[in-house]
Design a protein around this motif. Structure first.
Motif: not given
Lengths: 358, 501, 363
Positions: C21-26, C195-196, C223-227, C233-243
């Protein structure tokens, strides 16, 4: 070896820490509000409020203002520096104002530094001034507050209930995002107060029209879920005030992408709060009032959407919603489609209760 | 009875050795040697100051006097004297040690090959009193005293099992301090016991005055500010730790015991936690943990925010921060260090002075200096509040030693914050974490059960679950018997119980 | 065949979870959304899932290789390709890890310079971080794995901060689902796959797990946890910003934190940047630990010495990588190399080893 390395690094870290420029709180002057006025195509006149806090137990901040003319807001801040007693910092800026005149010439240029700066918060309140931003910031008001905190409180705590939120983040999203246009609150200086007069409607980044204070409220009901606020409905020759308990718009697209039809389903729950002269005794009469209310909202909101279509501005983010609805959406064609789509508002009102009396 | 100075002139090697010893001893004025009467072949020697006069008089001298003429060997005397602890030896080192610990030496002047040593130590011990540093409102109120025998008694009476074992060692080449390693056989990991004994054996130092000496000397990382064994004055805590599978060390002359291996979380567990209901104990533990974090980080955060990160302060707080800081001549870092040092000064002064004066100093220092400093515009009152709260928070630790560590590590954090703001604090935390990860207590990881992750041990770390959930002993102690008890099977009525019952 | 590490140096197999997890989420998680949104828009979460699936397969392959070889990659290389070619491959691998180390460090320095101290010099931050990395790596793999655990738990509160932007976000921005063609999604998945990267570290730390084959399921879970973290993170960003706006923003996650408004503290991104040290530190330590360990296996260089050397080199690199153009170029190079290592080299090694063992078995 280990010790030598350790001490070398330690000494290096201590010695070269001087290269970092600290901003010790009391040695800086924080700009809390920045106002921009239009000078000409190239120049803007910037006015900043940067209060000074005298030492003491319960000090009143001394309002200090700087005004300078420059090509960009950031350079204007640099100009202020020539007059200020302490280094100026922008990180705590809360209010970003510009005049209507400036807005007519496009705001993208002046919003750029605000978007770019890592120091600024995304909850910076942006507003339009009817008149001179400079005058609004340098005047003193009846409540004795700093103009910046007055405007901040006004926008953040009061206008929020009357019009949708217009923080920097929303503005940037609207400016950059497809199928939506920005809107900003307009402030006006009265003799002793600052007054919210309505919403400015933008087409892309240019000011083109404004909504009155009442229309702004209807706009909010159309734009997002809302609570609070009052409606005025004329019913059987009386004027009735209804409190908004909860309202919720729902955008529904029908038809193919080339000829979409939009239905805005608006459900409003209210409470009767002012009905002098009326005696609402039976259920039927309340139903009737509900219907009158629904008709009133429908009439006014449809007028609003029609107006937006005529202007070609899309503050309700209908384009963005259409894109979310239709697959493989053709963004290029939308600009032509938008003014032509039929928009119907269906209002469903419910009066929860009539207050303490009948 | 007349006393007689010892005479020289022995023949056998043993004789001369004994003579040399006795001569050396007799250079002290409290050492006496005498005979019952002129013709008697036996001489008696002892330290007046170490021997219990009553035992000497009633048990030894009276018995000897009864059949004065008949004694011919020391064995006969041994038979007759009504005292349990007697040995006959010819080992000179043995004789020396026993003399020094309050034995009476009886020997034949002509043939000192066999010497009788009668135990008559005059034990001067304080009465068992109420624990002072680890006082609890509920629960036992006995605490250790300076006598090791009493201390062992206090523990043993709580653990009535022959598996409770003591191993005595002597350390310190001058003080010859008696040290007892105690443990419960069958529960404790023998590896831990061996580690402790090995390390105590390896101590080479002249004086061992208190248990804290041992604590520092057998620590895995002697230069760490973090104590690596728990120092307690409560016999009940020691008994409880032993039954979990820990090893305890008792030191003669020290009113506290050391228990280990320990973990960092144990320093935040008060023994009182077990006397209150588990929810409450859990909440208090979490509060304590928060207090420690607050105590370490609050002043550095203040410095970091005021020096670099003014952006993070909400507007309402900003005004009062501005007001309190305006006109203060020092930069925030210096201001904070001055105030922290003042608090340390008060703490030190309060600890050194007699109790009543100490209290006065506390009040004078705290109130007078504090308000005066603010009024004089030397410090800001917000920092004063923060520093005072931080000092208060550091006292919530149940074990005194760790609060010292907390006091110490605050200063590097302060400097880090002054140099690099939040980033500096993060750097200091990273260094601290590296240190904590490396420390071991008696060879066992110090950060357990967080690292290595032992989910089962979390039941009694940050939280305390009820007793019926505490079935296993902490895994990180590697106990030989991992189960504390066998839970009785509960009658399974819960499922079909209806409301109307 | 080089001996395996001693029992006391080994750690429990479950720690593979935290290491992965830590090595993939950098440092990538601060900025990956704006790279993905250009290709896959609101469907980027599909790309993330695609990349995740590929990664799971690769981790499986990695374990197949390692289980057969029963030692780290240097030994396997030597066994399969002989001393010289195998040694060269191992050396390239080590250099690859070292370059990721430099790049991670450089990116973090960039964030510090942007957000906190514009005037701070590269070498200054690099030196401080290098000193901390030294402290950890000198303690061996056990300490580095401990750092991974602590870092995982420290960053959970940072993930919870996403609640604030989530409350302001619009669900409609997530629609329509599957609007982008599969080629665009695959292109974004390729970007995301980078990123993985980091699980290659398993090639070196495998012998350090007790009952190493058992760590496989933990690595997959990691690896599943980093996914999960990336998806959130991705979902929050999509919802918060316009594309369109998201594509403009450099560090979406840090920008998200700007909105957090606690009664005693605003603008949490400053704290976040500082706390992010604990996210990149395990990365740096793991990469460097693996590099030094590899050098030891190859040339029998004492790890203590090669560690100091590598750190010195890393600080130098960071000091001279001042221009963004160079960093960009290095980034592109590493990305390219990472893709080759992950998607060509690992499958190749897997197949080659299979054939090798089969042939040898026949003989």
């Amino acid at each position: 070896m280990k010790k030598v390395l350790f001490w070398t690094i330690f000494v290096l870290v201590i010695v070269f820490s001087q290269s970092i420029d600290p901003s010790i709180l009391e040695d800086t002057q924080l700009i809390t509000a920045l106002g921009l006025d239009y000078v000409d195509e190239q120049m803007v006149k910037g006015t900043a409020t940067a209060p000074l806090y005298p030492p003491g137990q319960d000090p009143k901040p001394i309002p200090v203002h700087f005004t300078a003319t420059a090509r960009t807001p950031q350079i204007a801040v640099q100009e202020f520096q020539r007059e200020s007693q302490r280094p100026l910092r922008v990180g705590r800026m809360e209010v970003y104002l510009f005049s209507k005149e400036l807005a007519k010439h496009g705001i993208r240029k002046v919003m750029d530094p605000a978007e770019r700066s890592p120091q600024l918060g995304r909850d910076l309140q942006v507003a339009l001034v009817d008149g001179s931003a400079e005058k609004m910031l340098v005047s003193s008001y009846r409540n004795g507050e700093m103009p910046s905190s007055y405007i901040m409180d006004l926008l953040e705590k009061n206008v929020k209930t009357l019009a949708p939120s217009t923080e920097l983040h929303n503005l940037m999203n609207q400016l950059d995002g497809f199928g939506q246009d920005p809107f900003l609150p307009i402030l006006e200086q009265t003799e002793e107060h600052i007054r919210f007069t309505g919403l400015a409607i933008f087409k892309d980044d240019q000011y083109i029209d404004e909504l009155s204070f009442r229309e702004s409220y209807l706009f909010r009901v159309l734009f997002e879920r809302s609570t609070r606020g009052y409606y005025e409905v004329s019913y059987k020759g009386h004027y009735v005030a209804l409190m908004n308990v909860a309202s919720k718009p729902d955008y529904q697209f029908n038809g193919p992408q080339e000829r979409p039809r939009l239905t805005i389903q608006l459900s409003v729950e209210g409470r009767l709060s002012d009905a002098a002269g009326l005696h609402l005794d039976n259920h039927g009469e309340i139903k009737e009032l509900e219907q009158a209310w629904a008709r009133e909202i429908k009439k006014k909101t449809e007028r609003l959407t029609k107006h937006f279509q005529e202007l070609g501005a899309d503050p309700l983010a209908i384009g963005s919603k259409a894109r979310s609805h239709y697959r493989s959406f053709n963004e290029a064609k939308w600009e032509g489609t938008y003014p032509t789509i039929p928009i119907e508002v269906r209002v469903d009102t419910t009066i929860q209760n009539t207050g303490l009396t009948r | 009875m007349k006393k007689e100075r010892f005479k020289k002139g022995w023949r056998s090697p043993s004789k001369s050795e004994l003579a040399a010893l006795l001569e050396k001893c007799s250079e002290s004025s409290d050492f006496v040697t005498f005979k019952f009467h002129e013709q008697s072949p036996f001489a008696i020697s002892y330290y007046q100051t170490l021997v219990d006069k009553k035992v000497l008089q009633t048990s030894v001298l009276d018995t000897l006097k009864e059949k004065e003429k008949e004694w011919s060997t020391v064995e006969e005397i041994k038979e007759a004297v009504p005292i349990e602890n007697m040995t006959i030896t010819s080992q000179i080192s043995d004789i020396r040690d026993k003399l020094m610990s309050g034995h009476i030496l009886i020997y034949k002047e002509e043939d000192p090959s066999e010497c009788l040593l009668i135990s008559a130590a005059n034990v001067q011990a304080r009465q068992i009193s109420v624990p002072e540093t680890e006082y609890t409102v509920v629960g036992p109120k006995e605490s250790f005293v300076e006598s090791i025998e009493t201390n062992v008694t206090l523990v043993r009476k709580r653990l009535p099992t022959p598996d409770f074992k003591t191993k005595e060692l002597t350390v310190g080449n001058v003080t010859k301090t008696r040290v007892m390693v105690v443990y419960i056989d069958g529960i404790v990991s023998q590896e831990n016991v061996n580690t402790v004994i090995q390390r105590i054996d390896d101590i080479t130092y002249d004086k061992i005055v208190d248990a804290s000496f041992i604590n520092q000397m057998i620590a895995d990382n002697p230069s760490s500010p973090f104590p690596q064994m728990v120092d307690t004055e409560r016999p009940d805590r020691v008994a409880s730790d032993l039954s979990e599978g820990k090893v305890a060390i008792l030191v003669d002359g020290s009113p506290s015991a050391l228990t280990g291996p320990t973990t960092l979380t144990e320093f935040f567990t008060a023994f009182e936690d077990y006397f209150t209901i588990w929810e409450m104990a859990t909440v208090f533990r979490l509060i304590r943990l928060f207090a420690i974090v607050f105590s370490v980080l609050s002043t550095p955060l203040y410095v970091a925010v005021l020096t670099y990160h003014y952006e993070v302060v909400p507007q309402d707080v900003l005004t009062s921060l501005f007001a309190s800081r305006a006109g203060i001549p020092f930069p925030p870092l210096m201001e904070a260090i001055i105030l922290e040092l003042t608090i340390e000064l008060l703490r030190e002064a309060g600890a050194r002075l007699p109790i009543k004066v100490g209290q006065t100093i506390g009040i004078v220092g705290g109130i007078v200096i504090g308000t005066a400093a603010v009024q004089a515009g030397v410090t800001s009152n917000i920092l004063l509040i923060i520093v005072a709260l931080a000092a208060l928070a550091s006292f919530t630790t149940p074990v005194y030693q760790i609060s010292n560590a907390v006091r110490l590590i605050r200063f590097p954090f302060l400097i880090g914050a002054g140099l690099l703001g939040f980033f500096g604090i993060a750097i200091c935390s990273a260094i601290l974490l590296a240190h904590l990860l490396k420390i071991k207590s008696l060879g066992r990881p110090y950060l357990a059960p967080v690292y290595p992750v032992r989910l089962k041990d979390l039941k009694d770390a940050f939280i305390r679950l009820p007793f019926d959930k505490q079935i296993t002993r902490p895994m990180e102690l590697r106990p030989e018997q991992p189960f504390k008890f066998r839970p009785k099977p509960k009658p399974n009525t819960k499922n079909d119980l209806d409301i109307d019952e | 065949m080089l001996p395996l590490p001693g029992e006391d140096k080994q750690v429990s197999p479950y720690l593979a979870f935290y290491v992965i997890v830590t090595v993939q989420v950098g440092v990538a998680i601060l900025s990956f959304e704006s790279n993905l949104v250009k290709d896959a828009g609101q469907d980027m979460w599909i790309s993330i899932l695609m990349a995740a699936a590929a990664t799971h397969v690769l981790i499986w392959m990695t374990y197949q290789i390692l289980n057969k070889g029963e030692n780290d990659v240097t030994v396997i290389h030597r066994q399969l390709f002989g001393k010289w070619i195998g040694g060269l491959l191992s050396f390239l691998f080590i250099m690859y890890l070292f370059m990721i180390f430099v790049l991670t460090l450089r990116t973090y320095i960039e964030v510090i310079q942007l957000w906190m101290f514009p005037q701070i010099q590269n070498w200054y931050v690099a030196l401080i971080i290098a000193a901390i990395v030294y402290l950890y790596v000198i303690g061996g793999f056990r300490i580095v794995a401990g750092l991974c655990v602590i870092s995982f738990f420290l960053t959970i509160p940072l993930m919870l901060l996403k609640v604030f932007p989530l409350m302001e976000g619009l669900i409609t921005y997530l629609f329509p689902i599957f609007d982008y063609p599969i080629t665009a999604l695959a292109k974004a998945a390729k970007t995301m796959a980078l990123n993985y990267s980091g699980f290659e570290i398993l090639f070196f730390c495998y012998p350090f797990f007790k009952q190493a084959p058992q760590s496989h399921k933990w690595a997959q879970l990691g690896s599943a946890a980093s996914t999960f973290i990336y998806l959130a993170a991705a979902l929050v960003s999509i919802m918060y910003f316009t594309k369109e706006h998201l594509a403009e923003v450099f560090w979406p996650t840090l920008t998200l934190w700007k909105i957090v408004d606690l009664p005693f503290m605003e603008r949490l991104e400053y704290l976040g940047v500082a706390l992010w040290l604990f996210v990149i530190l395990p990365n740096l330590c793991l990469y460097l630990w693996a590099a030094t360990r590899g050098l030891k296996q190859l040339f029998a260089i004492r790890q203590k010495k090669s560690l100091v050397f590598f750190l010195f080199l890393g600080v130098l690199f960071c000091a001279f990588l001042r221009e963004p153009a160079y960093t960009e170029r290095l980034l592109r190079f590493i990305n390219e190399a990472g893709l080759y290592v992950m998607y060509i080299y690992i499958p190749f090694l897997y197949v080659y080893q299979l054939i090798y063992h089969k042939l040898r078995g026949q003989r």
